[in-house]
Motif scaffolding. Sequence first.
Motif, PDB file in Angstrom:
ATOM      1  N   SER A 245     -17.293 -39.302  19.761  1.00  0.00           N
ATOM      2  CA  SER A 245     -16.023 -38.909  20.379  1.00  0.00           C
ATOM      3  C   SER A 245     -15.048 -38.423  19.316  1.00  0.00           C
ATOM      4  CB  SER A 245     -15.416 -40.091  21.139  1.00  0.00           C
ATOM      5  OG  SER A 245     -15.170 -41.175  20.252  1.00  0.00           O
ATOM      6  N   GLY A 246     -14.037 -37.667  19.777  1.00  0.00           N
ATOM      7  CA  GLY A 246     -13.005 -37.169  18.880  1.00  0.00           C
ATOM      8  C   GLY A 246     -13.034 -35.680  18.651  1.00  0.00           C
ATOM      9  N   VAL A 247     -13.867 -34.942  19.399  1.00  0.00           N
ATOM     10  CA  VAL A 247     -13.890 -33.486  19.265  1.00  0.00           C
ATOM     11  C   VAL A 247     -12.619 -32.900  19.866  1.00  0.00           C
ATOM     12  CG1 VAL A 247     -16.398 -33.424  19.268  1.00  0.00           C
ATOM     13  CG2 VAL A 247     -15.164 -33.163  21.432  1.00  0.00           C
ATOM     14  N   GLY A 248     -12.341 -31.651  19.511  1.00  0.00           N
ATOM     15  CA  GLY A 248     -11.120 -31.011  19.997  1.00  0.00           C
ATOM     16  C   GLY A 248     -11.061 -30.884  21.499  1.00  0.00           C
ATOM     17  N   MET A 249     -12.219 -30.628  22.117  1.00  0.00           N
ATOM     18  CA  MET A 249     -12.277 -30.493  23.565  1.00  0.00           C
ATOM     19  C   MET A 249     -11.869 -31.780  24.262  1.00  0.00           C
ATOM     20  SD  MET A 249     -15.630 -29.371  25.830  1.00  0.00           S
ATOM     21  CE  MET A 249     -16.557 -30.821  25.296  1.00  0.00           C
ATOM     22  N   GLY A 250     -12.044 -32.927  23.600  1.00  0.00           N
ATOM     23  CA  GLY A 250     -11.733 -34.216  24.201  1.00  0.00           C
ATOM     24  C   GLY A 250     -10.313 -34.680  23.971  1.00  0.00           C
ATOM     25  N   GLN A 251      -9.541 -33.931  23.156  1.00  0.00           N
ATOM     26  CA  GLN A 251      -8.157 -34.319  22.900  1.00  0.00           C
ATOM     27  C   GLN A 251      -7.295 -34.037  24.132  1.00  0.00           C
ATOM     28  OE1 GLN A 251      -7.424 -35.674  19.687  1.00  0.00           O
ATOM     29  NE2 GLN A 251      -9.651 -35.497  19.515  1.00  0.00           N
TER      30      GLN A 251
END
Length: 278
Positions: A245-251
């Motif tokens: 977790s922590g990718v830009g899409m997940g922000q």
Amino acid sequence: MKFLRFGELGAERPGLLDGEGRIRDLSDVVMDFAGPTVSNEALAELAAIDAETLPLVAEPGRIGACLAHVPNFFCIGLNYAKHAAESGLDAPDEPILFSKASSALSGPNDPVFIPRGSHKTDWEVELGVVIGREASYVSEAEALSHVSGYCVVNDVSERSFQMDRGGQWIKGKSAPTFGPVGPWLVSADEVPDPQALGLSLTLNGEVMQDSTTADMIFSVARIISHLSQFMILQPGDIIATGTPSGVGMGQRPQRFLRSGDVMELTVEGLGTQRQEVR
């Protein structure tokens, strides 16, 4: 043993790190690292060489991709439980397989270029697995014996190309420079448990990803066994085993790469990459 390639793009030479962390030149012993020269047997032969007998490289300059080229660049999607959750998706029942174009292969510290038309270029620190022995219909119990080494991979991704343009994910995964690997190819004997490695990524110094491979839904052994039921894995194939977790899409709100951003990513025991975005 830690192997690497050093030199300008297209003129890299193979080397290894000695016991003091210095680079030794292997170019009189092996032409390059790819395919049969990264098989289990080939790396074992190189590891048996007394590093002190090899030329010392005083100024190696650029560090290249730890593999010169790859027969196949496989990737596993949604393989960390928390990453699947941040994506709003259920954990898969079987490994999700896709590929990157082999032309995406890039050095660990080379710039990452945002492709034309991109608005959602994203980061993904991953554990890379290098196949060292042909694998076909292997069991989970024997799967890791087919691994010659491990490395750091940044599975750079363009989410709009990947998600919004139809068809296969490969379109969002394969732009030039979207596959940094290295700095080292670390022999499998130095990684006794690939499910016990920390991995992290910072963006402009801010921690974005910080997890361990224990959060994988499918282990490295399960992935290799699963893929081998459908195809023959070959020496030199690389498998990027998924991102935490922590990718830009997940922000929230979503955050994507911009020119001038700097990514630094590490997998425990496998080294660190640093890429400036252009």
